[in-house]
Design a protein around this motif. Structure first.
Motif, PDB file in Angstrom:
ATOM      1  N   ILE A 133       2.710  11.346  -4.448  1.00  0.00           N
ATOM      2  CA  ILE A 133       4.112  13.034  -5.068  1.00  0.00           C
ATOM      3  C   ILE A 133       3.999  12.912  -5.943  1.00  0.00           C
ATOM      4  CG2 ILE A 133       4.523  12.893  -2.397  1.00  0.00           C
ATOM      5  CD1 ILE A 133       7.429  10.940  -3.534  1.00  0.00           C
ATOM      6  N   GLN A 134       4.411  13.390  -7.224  1.00  0.00           N
ATOM      7  CA  GLN A 134       4.479  12.857  -8.441  1.00  0.00           C
ATOM      8  C   GLN A 134       5.735  12.417  -8.735  1.00  0.00           C
ATOM      9  OE1 GLN A 134       3.873  16.296 -11.489  1.00  0.00           O
ATOM     10  NE2 GLN A 134       5.268  15.212 -12.948  1.00  0.00           N
ATOM     11  N   ILE A 135       6.123  10.982  -9.307  1.00  0.00           N
ATOM     12  CA  ILE A 135       7.802   9.788  -9.562  1.00  0.00           C
ATOM     13  C   ILE A 135       7.729  10.671 -11.119  1.00  0.00           C
ATOM     14  CG2 ILE A 135       8.685   8.464  -9.391  1.00  0.00           C
ATOM     15  CD1 ILE A 135       7.008   9.187  -6.631  1.00  0.00           C
ATOM     16  N   GLY A 136       9.082  11.649 -11.446  1.00  0.00           N
ATOM     17  CA  GLY A 136       9.331  11.828 -12.305  1.00  0.00           C
ATOM     18  C   GLY A 136       8.764  13.085 -13.192  1.00  0.00           C
ATOM     19  N   THR A 137       9.778  13.054 -14.277  1.00  0.00           N
ATOM     20  CA  THR A 137       8.707  13.999 -15.495  1.00  0.00           C
ATOM     21  C   THR A 137       8.054  13.029 -16.809  1.00  0.00           C
ATOM     22  OG1 THR A 137      10.669  14.191 -16.620  1.00  0.00           O
ATOM     23  CG2 THR A 137       9.816  15.780 -14.800  1.00  0.00           C
ATOM     24  N   THR A 138       8.276  11.632 -16.761  1.00  0.00           N
ATOM     25  CA  THR A 138       8.309  10.739 -17.400  1.00  0.00           C
ATOM     26  C   THR A 138       6.320  10.751 -17.689  1.00  0.00           C
ATOM     27  OG1 THR A 138      10.320   9.272 -18.088  1.00  0.00           O
ATOM     28  CG2 THR A 138       8.558   8.126 -19.276  1.00  0.00           C
ATOM     29  N   ARG A 139       6.062  10.574 -18.766  1.00  0.00           N
ATOM     30  CA  ARG A 139       4.393  10.706 -18.874  1.00  0.00           C
ATOM     31  C   ARG A 139       4.406   8.932 -19.085  1.00  0.00           C
ATOM     32  NH1 ARG A 139       3.913  14.395 -16.222  1.00  0.00           N
ATOM     33  NH2 ARG A 139       3.500  16.689 -17.018  1.00  0.00           N
ATOM     34  N   TYR A 140       3.563   8.292 -18.856  1.00  0.00           N
ATOM     35  CA  TYR A 140       3.561   6.335 -19.037  1.00  0.00           C
ATOM     36  C   TYR A 140       1.415   7.225 -19.722  1.00  0.00           C
ATOM     37  CZ  TYR A 140       7.306   6.529 -15.957  1.00  0.00           C
ATOM     38  OH  TYR A 140       8.969   6.485 -15.968  1.00  0.00           O
ATOM     39  N   PHE A 141       1.271   5.334 -19.639  1.00  0.00           N
ATOM     40  CA  PHE A 141       0.373   5.335 -20.154  1.00  0.00           C
ATOM     41  C   PHE A 141      -0.412   4.815 -19.641  1.00  0.00           C
ATOM     42  CE2 PHE A 141      -2.191   2.100 -22.854  1.00  0.00           C
ATOM     43  CZ  PHE A 141      -2.984   2.884 -23.637  1.00  0.00           C
ATOM     44  N   ASP A 142       0.608   3.575 -19.177  1.00  0.00           N
ATOM     45  CA  ASP A 142      -0.707   2.200 -18.238  1.00  0.00           C
ATOM     46  C   ASP A 142       0.605   2.354 -16.964  1.00  0.00           C
ATOM     47  OD1 ASP A 142      -2.034   0.315 -17.988  1.00  0.00           O
ATOM     48  OD2 ASP A 142      -1.549  -1.072 -19.661  1.00  0.00           O
ATOM     49  N   ILE A 143      -0.046   1.279 -15.921  1.00  0.00           N
ATOM     50  CA  ILE A 143       0.114   1.322 -14.613  1.00  0.00           C
ATOM     51  C   ILE A 143      -0.509  -0.034 -14.221  1.00  0.00           C
ATOM     52  CG2 ILE A 143      -1.388   2.373 -13.523  1.00  0.00           C
ATOM     53  CD1 ILE A 143       0.946   3.269 -11.301  1.00  0.00           C
ATOM     54  N   ILE A 144       0.293  -0.883 -13.663  1.00  0.00           N
ATOM     55  CA  ILE A 144       0.145  -2.592 -12.825  1.00  0.00           C
ATOM     56  C   ILE A 144       1.410  -1.870 -11.200  1.00  0.00           C
ATOM     57  CG2 ILE A 144       0.370  -4.732 -12.471  1.00  0.00           C
ATOM     58  CD1 ILE A 144       0.253  -4.927 -15.869  1.00  0.00           C
ATOM     59  N   GLY A 145       0.351  -2.513 -10.315  1.00  0.00           N
ATOM     60  CA  GLY A 145       1.391  -3.160  -9.079  1.00  0.00           C
ATOM     61  C   GLY A 145       0.383  -3.630  -8.246  1.00  0.00           C
ATOM     62  N   ASN A 146       1.270  -4.321  -8.133  1.00  0.00           N
ATOM     63  CA  ASN A 146       1.173  -5.998  -7.013  1.00  0.00           C
ATOM     64  C   ASN A 146       1.536  -5.936  -6.068  1.00  0.00           C
ATOM     65  OD1 ASN A 146       3.439  -6.141  -7.305  1.00  0.00           O
ATOM     66  ND2 ASN A 146       3.262  -8.197  -8.752  1.00  0.00           N
ATOM     67  N   TYR A 147       1.702  -7.004  -5.115  1.00  0.00           N
ATOM     68  CA  TYR A 147       2.684  -6.747  -4.088  1.00  0.00           C
ATOM     69  C   TYR A 147       3.272  -5.628  -3.788  1.00  0.00           C
ATOM     70  CZ  TYR A 147       3.576  -8.066   0.945  1.00  0.00           C
ATOM     71  OH  TYR A 147       3.326  -7.974   2.148  1.00  0.00           O
ATOM     72  N   ASN A 148       4.660  -5.884  -3.870  1.00  0.00           N
ATOM     73  CA  ASN A 148       5.504  -4.111  -3.853  1.00  0.00           C
ATOM     74  C   ASN A 148       6.160  -4.083  -5.117  1.00  0.00           C
ATOM     75  OD1 ASN A 148       5.232  -4.148  -1.199  1.00  0.00           O
ATOM     76  ND2 ASN A 148       6.080  -5.230  -0.578  1.00  0.00           N
ATOM     77  N   LEU A 149       5.828  -4.698  -6.146  1.00  0.00           N
ATOM     78  CA  LEU A 149       6.069  -4.484  -7.260  1.00  0.00           C
ATOM     79  C   LEU A 149       5.275  -3.032  -8.641  1.00  0.00           C
ATOM     80  CD1 LEU A 149       9.512  -5.106  -9.508  1.00  0.00           C
ATOM     81  CD2 LEU A 149       7.113  -7.049  -9.959  1.00  0.00           C
ATOM     82  N   LEU A 150       6.023  -2.281  -8.935  1.00  0.00           N
ATOM     83  CA  LEU A 150       5.301  -1.607  -9.635  1.00  0.00           C
ATOM     84  C   LEU A 150       6.155  -1.757 -11.807  1.00  0.00           C
ATOM     85  CD1 LEU A 150       4.133   1.967 -10.411  1.00  0.00           C
ATOM     86  CD2 LEU A 150       6.782   2.608  -9.976  1.00  0.00           C
ATOM     87  N   ASN A 151       4.822  -1.452 -12.101  1.00  0.00           N
ATOM     88  CA  ASN A 151       5.321  -1.743 -13.840  1.00  0.00           C
ATOM     89  C   ASN A 151       4.488  -1.145 -14.431  1.00  0.00           C
ATOM     90  OD1 ASN A 151       6.900  -4.234 -13.472  1.00  0.00           O
ATOM     91  ND2 ASN A 151       4.853  -5.086 -12.880  1.00  0.00           N
ATOM     92  N   LEU A 152       5.502  -0.056 -15.445  1.00  0.00           N
ATOM     93  CA  LEU A 152       4.457   1.067 -16.085  1.00  0.00           C
ATOM     94  C   LEU A 152       4.880   0.113 -17.645  1.00  0.00           C
ATOM     95  CD1 LEU A 152       6.050   3.628 -14.136  1.00  0.00           C
ATOM     96  CD2 LEU A 152       4.185   3.725 -14.297  1.00  0.00           C
ATOM     97  N   ARG A 153       4.816   1.326 -18.682  1.00  0.00           N
ATOM     98  CA  ARG A 153       4.494   1.360 -19.872  1.00  0.00           C
ATOM     99  C   ARG A 153       4.957   2.285 -20.481  1.00  0.00           C
ATOM    100  NH1 ARG A 153       0.811  -0.147 -24.449  1.00  0.00           N
ATOM    101  NH2 ARG A 153      -0.953  -0.329 -23.341  1.00  0.00           N
ATOM    102  N   ASP A 154       5.229   3.505 -20.930  1.00  0.00           N
ATOM    103  CA  ASP A 154       5.229   4.545 -21.770  1.00  0.00           C
ATOM    104  C   ASP A 154       4.189   4.914 -22.557  1.00  0.00           C
ATOM    105  OD1 ASP A 154       6.984   3.308 -23.585  1.00  0.00           O
ATOM    106  OD2 ASP A 154       8.357   5.219 -22.687  1.00  0.00           O
ATOM    107  N   TYR A 155       4.248   5.944 -23.621  1.00  0.00           N
ATOM    108  CA  TYR A 155       3.435   6.649 -25.277  1.00  0.00           C
ATOM    109  C   TYR A 155       4.553   5.376 -26.433  1.00  0.00           C
ATOM    110  CZ  TYR A 155      -0.132   8.811 -22.620  1.00  0.00           C
ATOM    111  OH  TYR A 155      -0.724   9.211 -22.209  1.00  0.00           O
TER     112      TYR A 155
END
Length: 176
Positions: free
Chosen positions: A123-145
């Motif tokens: 499923i799509q999450i929100g409308t922000t556009r992201y550049f990079d993603i890191i997911g670990n055990y149960n934490l999501l980390n994102l970086r936008d443009y």
């Protein structure tokens, strides 16, 4: 995979070899217990969770194997840029920067608007556009443009770096 981490819209079926998501009918195989060569030279990114692996091929299609899942998925989404595998969930950024998430969401790690319900297909999450993603055990980390950093999920001990503890069920801007 009982949580839908592969995103194939089905549960409790193991895959021992890569299967493209969104294009194939459901089938059953046994879980692979020894290393197997997976089409050498055709992958641009691989992300491994404790029980499943996700990968993007050179043609930007998304593939998954391991765990327990099926490939009966009607949402054919192509042109993936990045993928991350968590404990029992998967996060992926489409080539246009849109974020998709699926699988276990018990700590809010999918970041889908405050709910903790699990999702068995992308499923799509929100409308922000992201550049990079890191997911670990149960934490999501994102970086936008614009180099802003965001997180969602388990924050019991302050791992998100936002000067507070407690799970984050929406994507939250981190302190720079």
């Amino acid at each position: 995979d009982t949580s839908g981490a592969i995103g194939a819209n089905d549960l409790n079926i193991s895959r021992s070899s890569p299967v493209q998501l969104g294009t194939q009918a459901a089938t059953t195989t046994i879980q692979q217990l020894r290393p197997t060569l997976v089409a050498a030279g055709s992958w641009t990114q691989v992300a491994a969770g404790p029980s499943h692996t996700m990968a993007i091929k050179n043609d930007k299609t998304l593939w998954g194997w391991g765990g327990w899942f099926s490939t009966d998925n009607t949402s054919k989404i192509l042109w993936w840029r990045s993928v991350a595998a968590g404990a029992s969930h998967t996060l992926a950024i489409r080539s246009d920067g849109a974020l998709f998430a699926w699988g276990d969401n018990s700590s809010g790690q999918l970041g889908n608007s405050g709910t903790v319900a699990s999702v068995s297909s992308p499923i799509q999450i929100g409308t922000t556009r992201y550049f990079d993603i890191i997911g670990n055990y149960n934490l999501l980390n994102l970086r936008d443009y614009n180099n802003n950093y965001y997180c969602a999920g388990t924050n019991t001990y302050g791992a998100a770096g936002i000067n507070s503890a407690g799970n984050l069920t929406v994507i939250t801007n981190m302190v720079s």
